[in-house]
Design a protein around this motif. Structure first.
Motif, PDB file in Angstrom:
ATOM      1  N   UNK A 162       0.833  -1.196   0.000  1.00 37.51           N
ATOM      2  CA  UNK A 162       0.000   0.000   0.000  1.00 37.51           C
ATOM      3  C   UNK A 162       0.874   1.254   0.000  1.00 37.51           C
ATOM      4  N   UNK A 165       2.269   1.979  -3.349  1.00 37.70           N
ATOM      5  CA  UNK A 165       1.165   2.305  -4.234  1.00 37.70           C
ATOM      6  C   UNK A 165       0.654   3.728  -3.997  1.00 37.70           C
ATOM      7  N   UNK A 169       0.706   6.874  -6.560  1.00 42.35           N
ATOM      8  CA  UNK A 169      -0.487   7.659  -6.899  1.00 42.35           C
ATOM      9  C   UNK A 169      -0.235   9.147  -6.672  1.00 42.35           C
ATOM     10  N   UNK A 177      -1.437  17.115 -12.325  1.00 40.79           N
ATOM     11  CA  UNK A 177      -1.963  18.454 -12.040  1.00 40.79           C
ATOM     12  C   UNK A 177      -0.997  19.554 -12.456  1.00 40.79           C
ATOM     13  N   UNK A 209      -0.678  12.640  -0.178  1.00 40.92           N
ATOM     14  CA  UNK A 209      -0.498  11.200  -0.357  1.00 40.92           C
ATOM     15  C   UNK A 209       0.986  10.852  -0.224  1.00 40.92           C
ATOM     16  N   UNK A 228       0.078  -3.997   8.540  1.00 41.08           N
ATOM     17  CA  UNK A 228      -1.371  -3.941   8.330  1.00 41.08           C
ATOM     18  C   UNK A 228      -1.981  -2.747   9.044  1.00 41.08           C
ATOM     19  N   UNK A 231      -0.768   0.622   7.395  1.00 37.40           N
ATOM     20  CA  UNK A 231      -1.344   0.892   6.079  1.00 37.40           C
ATOM     21  C   UNK A 231      -2.837   1.198   6.159  1.00 37.40           C
ATOM     22  N   UNK A 232      -3.508   0.629   7.141  1.00 37.03           N
ATOM     23  CA  UNK A 232      -4.920   0.974   7.333  1.00 37.03           C
ATOM     24  C   UNK A 232      -5.059   2.460   7.690  1.00 37.03           C
ATOM     25  N   UNK A 233      -4.222   2.880   8.607  1.00 29.97           N
ATOM     26  CA  UNK A 233      -4.203   4.300   8.959  1.00 29.97           C
ATOM     27  C   UNK A 233      -3.926   5.170   7.730  1.00 29.97           C
ATOM     28  N   UNK A 235      -4.519   4.665   4.607  1.00 26.13           N
ATOM     29  CA  UNK A 235      -5.694   4.793   3.744  1.00 26.13           C
ATOM     30  C   UNK A 235      -6.745   5.716   4.364  1.00 26.13           C
ATOM     31  N   UNK A 236      -6.954   5.593   5.657  1.00 23.60           N
ATOM     32  CA  UNK A 236      -7.951   6.448   6.309  1.00 23.60           C
ATOM     33  C   UNK A 236      -7.545   7.923   6.158  1.00 23.60           C
ATOM     34  N   UNK A 238      -5.514   9.416   3.943  1.00 24.92           N
ATOM     35  CA  UNK A 238      -5.595   9.995   2.597  1.00 24.92           C
ATOM     36  C   UNK A 238      -7.028  10.023   2.078  1.00 24.92           C
ATOM     37  N   UNK A 239      -7.881   9.115   2.583  1.00 19.59           N
ATOM     38  CA  UNK A 239      -9.301   9.200   2.218  1.00 19.59           C
ATOM     39  C   UNK A 239      -9.867  10.519   2.740  1.00 19.59           C
ATOM     40  N   UNK A 242      -8.682  13.599   0.641  1.00 20.77           N
ATOM     41  CA  UNK A 242      -9.297  13.906  -0.650  1.00 20.77           C
ATOM     42  C   UNK A 242     -10.787  14.207  -0.509  1.00 20.77           C
ATOM     43  N   UNK A 243     -11.445  13.577   0.451  1.00 24.63           N
ATOM     44  CA  UNK A 243     -12.871  13.853   0.652  1.00 24.63           C
ATOM     45  C   UNK A 243     -13.075  15.322   1.044  1.00 24.63           C
TER      46      UNK A 243
END
Ligand code: HEM
Ligand code: HEM
Ligand SMILES: [Fe+2]
Lengths: 460, 143
Positions: A162, A165, A169, A177, A209, A228, A231-233, A235-236, A238-239, A242-243
């Motif tokens: 992750x 990746x 990204x 951009x 990111x 694990x 990487x969960x953190x 994703x949370x 960066x979600x 962007x939101x």
């Protein structure tokens, strides 16, 4: 260092630090021009010194990101870089192109530079942060494509994590951009609208990111916490970024001729932008508390914890301070903006690059795990000198900004800009003195690379 | 974070959220494009204004000034300078009369040696800019 090809990162990190010195020297020139108006005039007018200051900042951060990618991706993907030779070649191309551009700024008048570089063929010059001649911009795109090719091929042939990746990204987003830098419509409102697709969608979008991925990588290394969880953190975080951050672009669409619904959208979404920065603080401290090893590189751990804290203060708190439309109506384009810009850039991006350098450089230099305690102590001194300086620079600029807003925009008899500037000169002097302390901190930082002593043993 | 919230759930929120909000942003951008003609003063976007914008960019005026609040904070806001000075002639006169060696001890604007055509164009550009509907910003004439 586990992979031979990671060593190309060293070049990038050294160049980054060198250009950082240039950036800060020009920062002190600017600060002096604020109080001694004719300093270096007309040889180096303020606008020229400013573009050197800000462009060096962006370029050295890019060197830092690229170095980070070259260091981190082989280790994450467990494979050698696709092409170390390409990485070295692009390094020199980027460095030479960057140096020529800066020399161009300093040696010829800007209008002359525009003429010499054929700006009329595809005009892109003369916008804040994007002052580079069009040929330099094209060069940046070519270097970025070569770099992305190299990194993408490496990721494709190796283990997919992750972290690698998300970093990829972010880097692709950065390049995509940047293409809006080539779109300069005659219509000023549209011009401004899409200018922010580079500037805002970088610092409050895709760069986060990159920030998250680098931070996650270093935290895994220094804490030994399970991948694990980290990487969960990631994703949370960066979600959330962007939101909130994409529609948050609206906080720049209040007063440039765009429809007024942006005052609502921009205020609401950008007011939520501090949340991912706060999550980063909780994340870093949590991971360090749950650490499964005592990594001997204490300095790197300090940078890794300082980064989210300062990013939260600079971007989160100082951003929130002026992001609501009714407040921004008064603070827009004042020293408040400059205060926020300094702490946010330092806290988020300067510090994350210094974090990865702090972690990786000892390994790149063949140490077992970390520098000697003596070298680390000096590095930690530089951490505090630079960080406390930026806090005070921010506070002094905020003081200047509050008075500016009051005298020029709110008071019963608003006074002209230049009159107000004279009245708040004391704050500019204090900022300049603090800037010199920042510079001293940077010298201490560099000195820490030249301190010997016995290395700590690796414990991992 | 609790055990039932997994990494792949977090990843899905990331992708879903990013795509959804980016598409929303694109939709809002379309809507904005549709509404701009009423606000951005495009009816006055003449050849001369276009030349003026070029002069503005080629001399990096944004490196000292703000324009509609964006730029540098070293010199006054120029989005409303046409209203503050009252006429194109006043703007032209100011730009033309900057001393090449500056003013001792003070911030001063460079002498750009613009041609008469360029001077007229930059003033026209600043006039056009002052007529963009900026939602009543700046708060007063001082910018
Ligand atoms: C690391 C992230 C960030 C960085 C590096 C950053 C940097 C900057 C910079 C350099 C500017 C000035 C742009 C110009 O020259 O016109 C700016 C403007 C602004 N930023 Fe940020 N920023 C960050 C995050 C945020 C966040 C999270 C918020 C809101 C909570 C925010 C709110 C604003 C606002 C409202 C402005 C416009 C100021 C004005 O009207 O003059 N920023 N930012
Ligand atoms: C010695 C310390 C420094 C001094 C004295 C200094 C001074 C200045 C000055 C006077 C400006 C121009 C403000 C204007 O437009 O009127 C500026 C802009 C800027 N500087 Fe620095 N600077 C210093 C360090 C830094 C550092 C460490 C960073 C990055 C972390 C940085 C990032 C920026 C940015 C992003 C801008 C553009 C701000 C904006 O548009 O809002 N500076 N600096
Ligand atoms: Fe923003």
């Amino acid at each position: 260092m586990q992979y031979q090809s990671q060593s190309v990162a060293k070049l990038y990190f050294i160049a980054a630090i060198g250009l950082f010195v240039g950036q800060i020297l020009f920062g002190t020139i600017l600060g002096l021009q604020y109080v001694i108006g004719d300093f270096l005039f007309p040889e180096i007018p303020f606008n020229v010194a400013r573009m050197v200051h800000t462009n060096l900042l962006i370029v050295w951060l890019l060197f830092g990101f690229m170095g980070a990618a070259y260091y981190l991706v082989p280790e994450e993907t467990e494979t050698e870089l696709f092409s170390p030779k390409l990485a070295v070649a692009l390094f020199w191309i980027f460095l030479v192109a960057g140096a020529l551009t800066i020399l161009g700024y300093l040696l010829v008048p800007y209008a002359k530079l525009a003429e010499m570089t054929g700006n009329d063929l595809l005009p892109t010059m003369g916008r804040e942060f994007l002052e580079q001649p069009t040929i330099t911009k094209i060069g940046i795109v070519i270097v970025a494509l070569g770099f992305l090719f190299n990194i993408t091929m490496t990721v494709l042939k190796g283990r997919k994590t992750a972290i690698a990746w998300v970093l990829l990204l972010g880097l692709w987003g950065l390049a995509v951009f940047f293409l809006f830098a080539f779109y300069v419509p005659d219509n000023l409102v549209l011009d401004k609208y899409y200018w922010w697709w580079v500037v805002h969608l970088w610092v409050e979008g895709v760069w986060e990111l990159i920030l998250g991925a680098i931070l996650a990588f270093v935290l895994i290394k220094v804490t030994g916490v399970d991948r694990e969880v980290i990487e969960k953190w990631l994703y949370v975080i960066i979600a959330l970024t962007l939101i909130t951050g994409i529609i948050g672009t609206g906080h720049h669409y209040y007063w440039i001729g765009t429809p007024e619904y942006w005052q609502w959208l921009g205020s609401i979404f950008s007011a939520l932008e501090p949340i991912p920065f706060f999550a980063m603080v909780v994340f870093a401290f949590n991971m360090v508390n749950r650490r499964r090893r005592e990594h001997p590189n204490k300095a790197a751990t300090l940078w890794a914890m300082g980064t989210p804290v300062m990013a939260f203060l600079g971007a989160g708190v100082w951003g929130f301070l002026h992001t609501l439309a009714p407040v921004n109506y008064y603070t827009h384009g004042t020293q408040i903006t400059a205060a926020h810009g300094h702490m946010a850039f330092y806290g988020a991006y300067v510090m994350v690059v210094l974090t990865i350098i702090s972690y990786a450089m000892p390994l790149l230099r063949g140490r077992a795990a970390a520098n000697s305690p003596k070298a680390q102590r000096l590095e930690m001194w530089s951490f505090w000198l630079m960080t406390i300086s930026i806090v005070f620079i921010t506070l002094f600029l905020t003081g200047a900004g509050i008075l500016q807003v009051w005298l020029q925009r709110i008071a019963e008899n608003p006074e002209p800009f230049m009159v107000v500037q004279d009245k708040i000169a004391l704050f500019y002097w204090l900022r300049e003195i603090t800037g010199v302390i920042f510079l001293i901190g940077l010298v201490v930082y560099i000195a820490s690379f030249f301190v010997g002593g016995d290395e700590e043993e690796a414990t991992a | 974070m609790s055990g039932s919230f997994t990494k792949s759930m977090a990843r899905n929120i990331f992708y879903g959220g990013a795509v959804f909000f980016f598409l929303l942003f694109v939709a809002l951008t379309f809507d904005t494009h549709g509404r701009l003609p009423d606000r951005d003063n495009r009816q006055n976007l003449t050849e001369k204004v276009v030349l003026g914008k070029k002069v503005w960019e080629n001399n990096d005026c944004i490196g000292c000034h703000t324009l509609l609040g964006e730029g540098a904070y070293f010199a006054p806001e120029l989005g409303n300078v046409y209203k503050r000075f009252g006429s194109k002639e006043a703007i032209i006169g100011f730009i033309k009369s900057r001393p090449a060696e500056g003013v001792p001890g003070r911030r001063s604007m460079p002498q750009f040696n613009l041609s008469d055509e360029e001077l007229d164009a930059i003033a026209e550009f600043l006039k056009y800019t002052s007529e963009i509907n900026s939602a009543n910003w700046p708060p007063n004439i001082q910018g």
